[in-house]
Design an enzyme around this catalytic site. Structure first.
Site, short mmCIF file in Angstrom:
data_model
loop_
_atom_site.label_atom_id
_atom_site.label_comp_id
_atom_site.label_asym_id
_atom_site.label_seq_id
_atom_site.Cartn_x
_atom_site.Cartn_y
_atom_site.Cartn_z
N GLU A 140 -3.41 -10.59 -1.42
CA GLU A 140 -2.87 -10.05 -0.18
C GLU A 140 -3.71 -8.81 0.39
OE1 GLU A 140 0.86 -8.00 -0.71
OE2 GLU A 140 1.91 -9.55 -1.87
N GLU A 182 3.76 -8.11 -7.87
CA GLU A 182 3.38 -6.59 -7.91
C GLU A 182 4.04 -5.98 -8.88
OE1 GLU A 182 3.09 -4.66 -4.04
OE2 GLU A 182 1.05 -5.64 -3.67
C1 GLA Z 1 3.12 -5.42 -0.94
C2 GLA Z 1 3.78 -6.50 -1.36
C3 GLA Z 1 4.29 -7.43 -0.07
C4 GLA Z 1 4.40 -6.43 1.07
C5 GLA Z 1 3.25 -5.69 1.27
C6 GLA Z 1 3.19 -4.94 2.47
O1 GLA Z 1 1.41 -5.80 -1.22
O2 GLA Z 1 3.43 -7.37 -2.54
O3 GLA Z 1 5.56 -8.08 -0.43
O4 GLA Z 1 5.34 -5.74 0.95
O5 GLA Z 1 3.17 -4.96 0.11
O6 GLA Z 1 2.02 -4.05 2.47
#
Ligand code: GLA
Length: 683
Positions: free
Chosen positions: A317, A160
């Protein structure tokens, strides 16, 4: 799963003969004895892909230049033996403590001069050469070691980008910003003219005088702000491409991705980023407090598919239940995780992954849900996780199919950034608010949409909606003009086509860039007060809503070729057109110069759809989501997600894929809160 980039670069395949299912796997948080249990339970749940090592830099390089891959070799070995494929991450989103201790100047600085500390993650300045060097070194070591490993089917660069630190205002960033500007403008005079620096006497005589748009006595030059947003997105992109190129050179056959936050974060211009990945992947988290938050989920999925050029993509995710970072972390109720997952699948995801595999015992995210919860396997959540694994296995034949759309919504990060700048005619001007308003009505009407860049080829769409295209470069306006002239239907909302790429107004009456296409000329904006409502009266039969209301916005609008469809009866624009329709060339252009109530917006959209030859499906109750995926062999997969409390009966014949392919001869019941996938034709 074959993926071709929007530019048509040679397809790179994820070597996985299934719909991907799994999540982030962080074994370094657990003693080794737990790993075998992890792998056994992954098999039980149907997991076939895990994202590994995302935050493991400190374990892989415990001291500068000293590497320890033994533990990762063992984890990879266990996963490989179990037939679980790996999305191997470069661990660069969390630099080790030793790195920050040795390089304290790499800590990012906010617009107000605050230096951010260590102890979380993403503590680095995106323009720091020291960080880039260290990240390149661990990336090379990792890629060299695991290149060609049969279990590694995807490379996951970083995590991210820009999630926590997207813009840094430190001295290093200022130097890099100046370089970026010199490259863009060549001479400082060109910059002065582009930025309109004559205003408030900001004329620069050298690039060395330019600062980052840090906290200042009052609003900083908006063109400077806009360029700083572009520069900051590019600075992160440069970090990404550097790691990607290292990985590609060492492991050329394995595709590369980085997880976007499509629809959630506006920090980077994902149209630019999407060209640089082999497989588009995104993360999505529901806003727990938002009513009907599954509509925001669909938007993110449609945007991600659009970034992927219509090709299948990965949901990298999401959460099995609650997250840990919202004010009230509401748990998902039974069936919700499956509905969420299959809604992404319906809109083109060929893989469903979660953050994370096993819930952490310690650290900032210990209350974030996971596939394997703290309470273990004797839980509703675990049973739903294993059931979802089985469902995705049953849907295997759907992978690779595409999601057709006749309607496109224009989405542009530059417009979003431009609209976020200060000193606007009204605080109610909000990029997402208008996009969401239009997207929601189309979603409820059962119309699947793509998102498009304003400069994209629009020829394949019957209707193009531009709710928030504030920035209109000349070429983009020309593309929309040509689209309508050649027979397309355009529906533009207010505050579209207002400025050029430097936030300078297109003159001669708003919306300067599209006035001729829309057949209107706006002399003055007439924003409404908070809570103020105007009455709309129908002026033509084109919209079958005799009366309606509008909020937020009105304009002193004169017709210049267009016909009035609705007029304001009262308020500051009393008597002025609020909605217009213009025949331009072979096509039609609608202009909506206010924020109509939902029912009126439905009527306007129905009329625009009729002009465009788009037929929204009939008989779909509110809250029932129905999306089609089409296979190369002609099979149509109807994915129906029932968000209501009442069973829905789908008429049709085919195979019920979630019931082992059972034949359906006329009707398929989609239970309240359930999902069904009907395969029609083909095979
Ligand atoms: C993001 C991050 C993860 C985690 C999630 C929690 O998507 O990439 O590592 O911290 O948030 O919701």
């Amino acid at each position: 799963m074959a993926v071709e980039s929007p530019e048509g670069r040679a397809a790179r395949r994820i070597n996985l003969d299934a719909i991907a299912y799994g999540g982030d796997y962080n074994p370094e948080q657990w003693p080794e004895e737990v790993w075998e249990e992890d792998v056994a339970l992954m098999r039980e749940a149907g997991v076939n892909l895990v994202s590994l090592g995302i935050f493991s830099w400190a374990r892989l390089e415990p001291r500068p230049g000293e590497f320890d891959f033994g533990w990762l070799d063992r984890v990879i070995g266990l996963l490989h033996e179990a037939g679980i494929r790996i999305d191997l991450a470069t661990p660069t989103a969390a630099a080790p403590a030793w790195f920050l201790a040795a390089n304290p100047h790499v800590r990012p600085v906010t617009a107000d001069g605050t230096v951010l500390g260590y102890g979380a993650r993403q503590t680095y300045c995106p323009s720091s050469p020291e960080y880039a060097e260290a990240a390149a070194r661990i990336t090379s070591e990792l890629a060299r070691r695991y290149a060609g490993h049969p279990a590694v089917v995807l490379w996951h660069i970083h995590n991210e980008y820009g999630c926590h630190v997207s813009r840094c205002y430190c001295e290093q960033s200022v130097l890099a910003f100046r370089e970026w500007l010199a490259e863009r403008y060549k001479t400082v005079d060109t910059l002065n003219s582009a930025w309109g620096s004559a205003f408030w006497g900001q004329l620069y005589s050298s690039f060395d005088e330019i600062d980052a748009p840090r906290l200042a006595p009052t609003g900083v030059n908006p063109a400077q702000e806009l360029d700083f947003r572009r520069f900051s997105s590019d600075a992160l992109l440069r970090l990404y491409t550097r790691e990607r190129d290292i990985v590609r050179a060492l492991d050329p056959d394995v595709p590369v991705t980085t997880n976007f936050m499509a629809g959630l974060s506006d920090n980077v211009d994902l149209w630019r980023w999407a060209r640089e990945v082999d497989v588009v992947s995104t993360d999505h988290y529901l806003t727990a407090a938002a009513p009907d938050n599954h509509i925001g989920l669909s938007l993110s999925a449609d945007l991600t598919r659009s970034l992927a050029g219509g090709q299948p993509w990965l949901l990298m995710e999401h959460s099995t239940s609650a997250v840990n970072w919202q004010p009230r972390n509401v748990a998902k109720r039974p069936g919700e995780m499956a509905r969420n997952s299959l809604a992404h699948f319906a809109r083109g995801a060929d893989g469903i992954l979660f953050f994370q595999w096993r819930a952490s015992r310690a650290g900032a995210e210990k209350y974030h849900s996971a596939m394997l919860p703290h309470a273990g396997t004797d839980t509703r959540l675990w049973r739903e996780v294993t059931a979802l694994g089985a469902d995705l296995a049953a849907l295997r034949e759907v992978r690779g199919s595409i999601v057709p759309a006749e309607v496109a919504i224009v989405w542009d990060w530059e417009s979003r950034w431009g609209m976020e700048l200060g000193f606007k005619p009204s605080v109610d001007l909000d990029f997402r608010e208008r996009i969401d308003a239009y997207y929601e009505r189309l979603w409820r009407a059962g119309v699947t949409v793509d998102f498009v860049h304003p400069g994209a080829d629009l020829g394949g769409y019957k209707l193009v909606v531009a709710p928030s295209m504030y920035v209109a470069r000349t070429a983009w306006a020309e593309s929309l003009r040509a689209y309508v002239r050649d027979g397309g239907t355009l529906l533009a909302s207010y505050y579209t086509g207002i400025v050029d790429e430097n936030d300078a107004v297109h003159l001669g009456g708003y919306p300067g860039a599209l006035r001729d296409v829309l057949g209107v000329r706006v002399e003055e904006f007439l924003p409404l007060l908070k809570g103020q409502q105007t009455t709309l009266a129908a002026e033509s039969a084109a919209v079958q809503a005799a009366t309606g209301s509008a909020t937020r916005w009105a304009e002193d609008l004169a017709l210049d070729g267009a016909a009035a469809v609705l007029r304001h009866e009262d308020g500051p624009a009393a008597g002025k057109p609020a909605v217009t329709r213009h025949t331009f060339g072979e096509g039609t252009a609608w202009y909506v110069a206010t924020a109509p109530d939902p029912g009126t917006l439905d009527a306007i959209l129905r009329a625009a759809c009729a002009d465009a030859g788009v037929q929204p499906p009939s008989g779909l109750p509110d809250g029932v989501e129905r999306v089609q995926r089409r296979g190369a062999d002609g099979t149509v997969y109807e994915v129906v997600i029932n968000h209501t409390g009442t069973d829905f009966v789908l008429s049709g014949t085919g195979r019920d894929l979630l019931a082992g392919g059972t034949p359906v001869d006329s009707e398929l019941t989609v239970p309240a809160g359930g999902v069904r996938v009907l395969a029609v034709g083909g095979l």
